[in-house]
Design a protein around this motif. Structure first.
Motif, mmCIF file in Angstrom:
data_model
loop_
_atom_site.group_PDB
_atom_site.id
_atom_site.type_symbol
_atom_site.label_atom_id
_atom_site.label_comp_id
_atom_site.label_asym_id
_atom_site.label_seq_id
_atom_site.Cartn_x
_atom_site.Cartn_y
_atom_site.Cartn_z
ATOM 1 N N LYS A 188 23.899 58.526 91.300
ATOM 2 C CA LYS A 188 22.689 59.280 91.652
ATOM 3 C C LYS A 188 22.510 60.472 90.717
ATOM 4 C CE LYS A 188 22.188 58.155 96.516
ATOM 5 N NZ LYS A 188 22.177 58.675 97.879
ATOM 6 N N GLY A 208 21.250 53.482 96.587
ATOM 7 C CA GLY A 208 20.880 52.561 97.656
ATOM 8 C C GLY A 208 19.750 51.634 97.248
ATOM 9 N N LYS A 209 19.223 50.959 98.238
ATOM 10 C CA LYS A 209 18.132 50.007 98.029
ATOM 11 C C LYS A 209 16.885 50.734 97.521
ATOM 12 C CE LYS A 209 15.047 47.091 100.661
ATOM 13 N NZ LYS A 209 14.376 47.063 101.932
ATOM 14 N N PHE A 210 16.173 50.116 96.597
ATOM 15 C CA PHE A 210 14.919 50.653 96.075
ATOM 16 C C PHE A 210 13.792 50.149 96.972
ATOM 17 C CE2 PHE A 210 11.519 51.049 92.864
ATOM 18 C CZ PHE A 210 11.720 52.374 92.535
ATOM 19 N N HIS A 211 13.086 51.032 97.621
ATOM 20 C CA HIS A 211 12.086 50.683 98.628
ATOM 21 C C HIS A 211 10.711 50.518 97.991
ATOM 22 C CE1 HIS A 211 14.972 51.495 101.834
ATOM 23 N NE2 HIS A 211 15.358 52.515 101.091
ATOM 24 N N LYS A 228 8.046 48.569 98.960
ATOM 25 C CA LYS A 228 6.908 48.574 99.890
ATOM 26 C C LYS A 228 6.497 50.004 100.235
ATOM 27 C CE LYS A 228 6.345 48.156 104.595
ATOM 28 N NZ LYS A 228 6.934 47.926 105.853
#
Length: 153
Positions: A9, A72-75, A77
């Motif tokens: 990060k 983490g997950k790339f959002h 939506k």
């Protein structure tokens, strides 16, 4: 991710800061710098770009020295919903006016949250619309239509 990067990060945040900071400095090279007492058009972006680059460099160096969690997950939506909300706000301001634009912005951006509820979102949207009208139209006197020509005003 290579194993020598211990805090991904910090690494990617530093890279982004470096990119924008160095971009500001490079763009500022086309303008006269001036002096601290008589600043030219390049002075402000060059100084801020340099400081931003310095912060980015510290972040990248820190990513090699201290451990941290993975990215983490790339959002996608949620990102698309919020970006669409901002674009719609700009589009709706001219034709629909401030109140409908704020309502659409807040409701669409709130829908991106996993904690979205209609009741809380409608209350927030209404409150922010009233706040925007009071601050920007009434107190600051900005020439924004509260309800635009699409509604016959």
């Amino acid at each position: 991710m290579p194993s020598f990067i211990r805090h991904p990060k910090d690494f990617w945040t530093g890279i982004i800061f470096l990119f924008f900071g160095l971009s500001a400095v490079i763009i500022g090279l086309d303008y006269p710098m001036g002096t601290a007492g008589r600043m030219g058009p390049a002075y402000f972006p060059a100084v801020l770009g340099g400081l931003l680059s310095l912060v980015g460099l510290v972040g990248v160096i820190r990513s090699f020295l201290r451990p941290g969690e993975a990215i983490g997950k790339f959002h996608i939506k949620e990102l698309v919903l919020i970006l669409t909300a901002v674009i719609l706000f700009g589009f709706l301001m001219r034709g629909a006016g401030l109140v409908p634009a704020v309502l659409v912005l807040v409701l669409l951006a709130a829908y991106a949250s996993p904690k979205f509820t209609w009741g809380a979102s409608l209350l927030l949207a209404g409150g922010l619309a009233i706040f925007a009208v009071v601050v920007f139209v009434k107190l600051l006197g900005l020439p924004m239509p509260i309800l635009g020509p699409w509604f016959g005003f």
